[in-house]
Motif scaffolding. Structure first.
Motif, PDB file in Angstrom:
ATOM      1  N   SER A 193     -11.052  17.582   6.081  1.00 59.61           N
ATOM      2  CA  SER A 193     -10.031  18.054   5.149  1.00 59.61           C
ATOM      3  C   SER A 193      -9.204  16.881   4.646  1.00 59.61           C
ATOM      4  O   SER A 193      -9.268  15.772   5.168  1.00 59.61           O
ATOM      5  N   TYR A 194      -8.414  17.138   3.626  1.00 55.44           N
ATOM      6  CA  TYR A 194      -7.537  16.123   3.043  1.00 55.44           C
ATOM      7  C   TYR A 194      -6.490  15.663   4.056  1.00 55.44           C
ATOM      8  O   TYR A 194      -6.026  16.474   4.876  1.00 55.44           O
ATOM      9  N   PRO A 195      -6.088  14.401   4.031  1.00 57.42           N
ATOM     10  CA  PRO A 195      -4.975  13.961   4.885  1.00 57.42           C
ATOM     11  C   PRO A 195      -3.710  14.744   4.538  1.00 57.42           C
ATOM     12  O   PRO A 195      -3.439  15.034   3.369  1.00 57.42           O
ATOM     13  N   SER A 196      -2.950  15.086   5.560  1.00 62.02           N
ATOM     14  CA  SER A 196      -1.728  15.877   5.329  1.00 62.02           C
ATOM     15  C   SER A 196      -0.694  15.128   4.495  1.00 62.02           C
ATOM     16  O   SER A 196       0.178  15.737   3.877  1.00 62.02           O
ATOM     17  N   SER A 197      -0.788  13.793   4.461  1.00 62.88           N
ATOM     18  CA  SER A 197       0.173  12.992   3.699  1.00 62.88           C
ATOM     19  C   SER A 197      -0.212  12.826   2.232  1.00 62.88           C
ATOM     20  O   SER A 197       0.552  12.245   1.468  1.00 62.88           O
ATOM     21  N   TRP A 198      -1.380  13.331   1.829  1.00 58.23           N
ATOM     22  CA  TRP A 198      -1.833  13.124   0.455  1.00 58.23           C
ATOM     23  C   TRP A 198      -1.073  14.039  -0.510  1.00 58.23           C
ATOM     24  O   TRP A 198      -0.596  15.113  -0.137  1.00 58.23           O
ATOM     25  N   SER A 199      -0.940  13.592  -1.766  1.00 55.48           N
ATOM     26  CA  SER A 199      -0.194  14.330  -2.783  1.00 55.48           C
ATOM     27  C   SER A 199      -0.837  15.681  -3.071  1.00 55.48           C
ATOM     28  O   SER A 199      -2.066  15.818  -3.048  1.00 55.48           O
TER      29      SER A 199
ATOM     30  N   SER B  72       0.844  -1.194   0.000  1.00 56.92           N
ATOM     31  CA  SER B  72       0.000   0.000   0.000  1.00 56.92           C
ATOM     32  C   SER B  72       0.879   1.244   0.000  1.00 56.92           C
ATOM     33  O   SER B  72       2.042   1.212   0.404  1.00 56.92           O
ATOM     34  N   ALA B  73       0.284   2.356  -0.477  1.00 54.38           N
ATOM     35  CA  ALA B  73       0.972   3.642  -0.542  1.00 54.38           C
ATOM     36  C   ALA B  73       0.066   4.721   0.020  1.00 54.38           C
ATOM     37  O   ALA B  73      -1.151   4.710  -0.236  1.00 54.38           O
ATOM     38  N   GLN B  74       0.620   5.660   0.786  1.00 53.81           N
ATOM     39  CA  GLN B  74      -0.164   6.753   1.355  1.00 53.81           C
ATOM     40  C   GLN B  74      -0.553   7.785   0.305  1.00 53.81           C
ATOM     41  O   GLN B  74      -1.540   8.494   0.454  1.00 53.81           O
ATOM     42  N   ASN B  75       0.253   7.875  -0.752  1.00 55.87           N
ATOM     43  CA  ASN B  75       0.026   8.862  -1.799  1.00 55.87           C
ATOM     44  C   ASN B  75       0.665   8.368  -3.088  1.00 55.87           C
ATOM     45  O   ASN B  75       1.065   7.199  -3.173  1.00 55.87           O
ATOM     46  N   LEU B  76       0.778   9.252  -4.068  1.00 54.48           N
ATOM     47  CA  LEU B  76       1.319   8.879  -5.379  1.00 54.48           C
ATOM     48  C   LEU B  76       2.721   9.430  -5.596  1.00 54.48           C
ATOM     49  O   LEU B  76       3.175   9.566  -6.735  1.00 54.48           O
ATOM     50  N   ASN B  77       3.434   9.737  -4.509  1.00 51.86           N
ATOM     51  CA  ASN B  77       4.766  10.344  -4.621  1.00 51.86           C
ATOM     52  C   ASN B  77       5.879   9.342  -4.886  1.00 51.86           C
ATOM     53  O   ASN B  77       7.019   9.740  -5.097  1.00 51.86           O
ATOM     54  N   GLY B  78       5.588   8.042  -4.834  1.00 51.15           N
ATOM     55  CA  GLY B  78       6.604   7.042  -5.155  1.00 51.15           C
ATOM     56  C   GLY B  78       7.024   6.166  -3.998  1.00 51.15           C
ATOM     57  O   GLY B  78       7.858   5.274  -4.172  1.00 51.15           O
ATOM     58  N   GLU B  79       6.463   6.374  -2.820  1.00 50.09           N
ATOM     59  CA  GLU B  79       6.821   5.557  -1.657  1.00 50.09           C
ATOM     60  C   GLU B  79       5.699   4.568  -1.354  1.00 50.09           C
ATOM     61  O   GLU B  79       4.519   4.904  -1.447  1.00 50.09           O
TER      62      GLU B  79
ATOM     63  N   VAL C 108      -2.664   2.597  -3.884  1.00 48.64           N
ATOM     64  CA  VAL C 108      -2.722   3.797  -3.053  1.00 48.64           C
ATOM     65  C   VAL C 108      -3.921   3.718  -2.113  1.00 48.64           C
ATOM     66  O   VAL C 108      -5.017   3.296  -2.478  1.00 48.64           O
ATOM     67  N   LYS C 109      -3.687   4.100  -0.860  1.00 48.71           N
ATOM     68  CA  LYS C 109      -4.722   4.110   0.173  1.00 48.71           C
ATOM     69  C   LYS C 109      -4.493   5.347   1.042  1.00 48.71           C
ATOM     70  O   LYS C 109      -3.536   5.386   1.830  1.00 48.71           O
ATOM     71  N   PRO C 110      -5.338   6.368   0.920  1.00 46.89           N
ATOM     72  CA  PRO C 110      -5.116   7.601   1.701  1.00 46.89           C
ATOM     73  C   PRO C 110      -5.173   7.329   3.201  1.00 46.89           C
ATOM     74  O   PRO C 110      -5.812   6.381   3.659  1.00 46.89           O
ATOM     75  N   ASP C 111      -4.503   8.188   3.952  1.00 45.95           N
ATOM     76  CA  ASP C 111      -4.616   8.134   5.403  1.00 45.95           C
ATOM     77  C   ASP C 111      -6.004   8.606   5.829  1.00 45.95           C
ATOM     78  O   ASP C 111      -6.788   9.115   5.015  1.00 45.95           O
ATOM     79  N   LYS C 112      -6.299   8.450   7.108  1.00 44.00           N
ATOM     80  CA  LYS C 112      -7.620   8.825   7.608  1.00 44.00           C
ATOM     81  C   LYS C 112      -7.874  10.325   7.437  1.00 44.00           C
ATOM     82  O   LYS C 112      -6.957  11.151   7.550  1.00 44.00           O
ATOM     83  N   VAL C 113      -9.123  10.654   7.166  1.00 40.84           N
ATOM     84  CA  VAL C 113      -9.546  12.038   6.986  1.00 40.84           C
ATOM     85  C   VAL C 113      -9.661  12.714   8.356  1.00 40.84           C
ATOM     86  O   VAL C 113     -10.116  12.089   9.324  1.00 40.84           O
ATOM     87  N   HIS C 114      -9.247  13.975   8.429  1.00 40.43           N
ATOM     88  CA  HIS C 114      -9.397  14.733   9.675  1.00 40.43           C
ATOM     89  C   HIS C 114     -10.782  15.356   9.693  1.00 40.43           C
ATOM     90  O   HIS C 114     -11.155  16.119   8.801  1.00 40.43           O
TER      91      HIS C 114
ATOM     92  N   CYS D 105      -8.975   6.781  -9.829  1.00 41.38           N
ATOM     93  CA  CYS D 105      -8.682   5.361 -10.058  1.00 41.38           C
ATOM     94  C   CYS D 105      -9.406   4.516  -9.015  1.00 41.38           C
ATOM     95  O   CYS D 105      -9.788   5.006  -7.961  1.00 41.38           O
ATOM     96  N   ASP D 106      -9.594   3.257  -9.348  1.00 40.42           N
ATOM     97  CA  ASP D 106     -10.314   2.340  -8.472  1.00 40.42           C
ATOM     98  C   ASP D 106      -9.337   1.726  -7.478  1.00 40.42           C
ATOM     99  O   ASP D 106      -8.893   0.595  -7.626  1.00 40.42           O
ATOM    100  N   SER D 107      -9.005   2.489  -6.449  1.00 40.98           N
ATOM    101  CA  SER D 107      -8.056   2.032  -5.435  1.00 40.98           C
ATOM    102  C   SER D 107      -8.785   1.840  -4.109  1.00 40.98           C
ATOM    103  O   SER D 107     -10.012   1.816  -4.056  1.00 40.98           O
ATOM    104  N   GLN D 108      -8.025   1.733  -3.022  1.00 34.31           N
ATOM    105  CA  GLN D 108      -8.612   1.415  -1.725  1.00 34.31           C
ATOM    106  C   GLN D 108      -9.162   2.655  -1.023  1.00 34.31           C
ATOM    107  O   GLN D 108      -8.649   3.760  -1.184  1.00 34.31           O
ATOM    108  N   TRP D 109     -10.211   2.422  -0.228  1.00 38.36           N
ATOM    109  CA  TRP D 109     -10.714   3.466   0.641  1.00 38.36           C
ATOM    110  C   TRP D 109      -9.799   3.606   1.853  1.00 38.36           C
ATOM    111  O   TRP D 109      -9.177   2.645   2.287  1.00 38.36           O
ATOM    112  N   SER D 110      -9.751   4.791   2.402  1.00 38.32           N
ATOM    113  CA  SER D 110      -9.031   4.998   3.659  1.00 38.32           C
ATOM    114  C   SER D 110      -9.830   4.368   4.799  1.00 38.32           C
ATOM    115  O   SER D 110     -10.977   3.944   4.617  1.00 38.32           O
ATOM    116  N   GLU D 111      -9.221   4.304   5.971  1.00 35.76           N
ATOM    117  CA  GLU D 111      -9.964   3.868   7.143  1.00 35.76           C
ATOM    118  C   GLU D 111     -10.988   4.958   7.508  1.00 35.76           C
ATOM    119  O   GLU D 111     -10.797   6.139   7.220  1.00 35.76           O
ATOM    120  N   TRP D 112     -12.061   4.545   8.162  1.00 33.67           N
ATOM    121  CA  TRP D 112     -13.101   5.494   8.541  1.00 33.67           C
ATOM    122  C   TRP D 112     -12.608   6.457   9.631  1.00 33.67           C
ATOM    123  O   TRP D 112     -11.891   6.067  10.536  1.00 33.67           O
TER     124      TRP D 112
END
Length: 356
Positions: free
Chosen positions: A257-263, A131-138, A239-245, A326-333
């Motif tokens: 708001s968007y997760p701070s780790s998102w691209s 899994s990846a937190q964003n699309l930055n390459g990590e 890619v799987k975003p971190d939890k939403v604030h 894209c059809d990727s994973q949902w973040s945790e609730w």
């Protein structure tokens, strides 16, 4: 009759020479031997021919140890006996005065064994998805083993294409580098030993991914067996975003708001949000967002901070996000309890005190 026996012996020796065990170098001084269950031998050389003494039988003064125990074999060549999955170990050779001359670690890989892939459950354990937190390459990949089974990472290969990728490891054996014309990966092994984190330093998040990432992890067990786990994917697939604030603005309004780790920018990497409203809140549930039944579900597409007016009947709100393109994973609730109803109820039944 003698000629017939001689012919059988010669034929057997010829077949034996034609079917040596397949071997390849994993790292300097680490040799992987593929076995099929039959008996065979693997010759290990201590010194190269040009390094051997030129006088007499001085090479016979070389003695060997296997796994720090003295062996019966002497001389420049050690015949490793392979049978089924046995034969792996650490082989070292020494001179007559006890000086270390060379060492080789032999790892055994079973031929025909099931190539266990990441995301596949096996009887030994489960290797989880990447899994990846964003699309930055990590990205990160992890696995779990049965408690009776112990394995350590012996080799990591990460690349964008099947080309002349060269990989190396630091002296500690936990940080890897794999470079080619198409990619440059840095990988590190987690302290737990059950996962790795990699980053592609040549990846451009604003460009379309043309080639998939190919990653292979070789795991060595305590019995000198080696198994490889591999997977290929695009970052957009894992890619799987971190939890939403999420928080309350006032008694009737919430925002997230968007997760701070998102691209960034968010306008180029938009997220889709799912909002679930509940008439009752399950305080004792492990995950109220999934254990309770939502009374209403909304989908919101936004590139900025979002706000939503929550009616008085809703006692809990859950929000999660996923990549909108894209059809990727949902973040945790993310979960927020609406305590306004409880407070209003208490105020309603509280007697009003008149001023004196």
């Amino acid at each position: 009759m003698k000629l017939f026996v001689f012919s059988i012996v010669c034929s057997f020796l010829q077949i034996s020479r034609q079917n040596p065990p397949t071997q390849w170098t994993l790292l300097p001084h680490i040799l992987v031997v593929e076995v099929d269950g039959s008996k065979s031998q693997l010759p290990l050389s201590c010194l190269q021919p040009e390094e051997l003494p030129r006088r007499g039988n001085e090479s016979l003064d070389i003695f060997w140890m296997k796994d720090k125990e003295a062996g019966a074999q002497r001389g420049n060549t050690y015949q490793v006996r392979l049978q089924e999955s046995l034969g792996g170990g650490s082989y070292t050779c020494y001179s007559r005065n006890g000086s270390l001359l060379n060492h080789t670690e032999v790892l055994i890989q079973e031929k025909g064994a099931v190539r266990r892939k990441i995301l596949v459950k096996t009887d030994q354990g489960t290797v989880s998805f990447c899994s990846a937190q964003n699309l930055n390459g990590e990205f990160r990949c992890s696995w779990t083993w049965d408690r009776l089974r112990v394995g350590v990472v012996a080799f990591i290969r990460a690349q964008r294409a099947s080309d002349d990728t060269q990989c190396s490891v630091d002296s500690g054996g936990k940080h890897w580098s794999c470079s080619s014309h198409h990619s440059k990966f840095r990988c590190s092994v987690d302290d737990s030993g059950n996962g790795i984190t990699c980053v592609d330093e040549l990846h451009c998040p604003y460009a379309e991914e043309i080639q998939q990432i190919h990653i292979t992890v070789y795991v060595k067990t305590k019995h000198f067996l080696v198994e490889n786990y591999s997977k290929h994917f695009y970052l957009s697939e894992i890619v799987k975003p971190d939890k939403v604030h999420i928080n309350k603005v006032n008694t009737t309004m919430i925002e997230w708001s968007y997760p701070s780790s998102w691209s960034i920018p968010f306008s180029y990497f938009p997220l889709t949000f799912q909002i679930a409203l509940f008439k009752r809140d399950c305080e004792m549930c492990v995950n109220p967002c999934t254990d309770s039944k939502a009374t209403k579900t909304l989908m919101v597409h936004s590139t900025d901070i979002c706000r939503l007016e929550v009616k008085h009947k809703s006692k809990a709100v859950c929000v999660r996000a996923k990549d909108a393109l894209c059809d990727s994973q949902w973040s945790e609730w993310s979960h927020l309890r609406n305590k306004r109803n409880k407070e209003n109820k208490e105020n309603k039944h509280r007697p009003n005190k008149k001023r004196a």
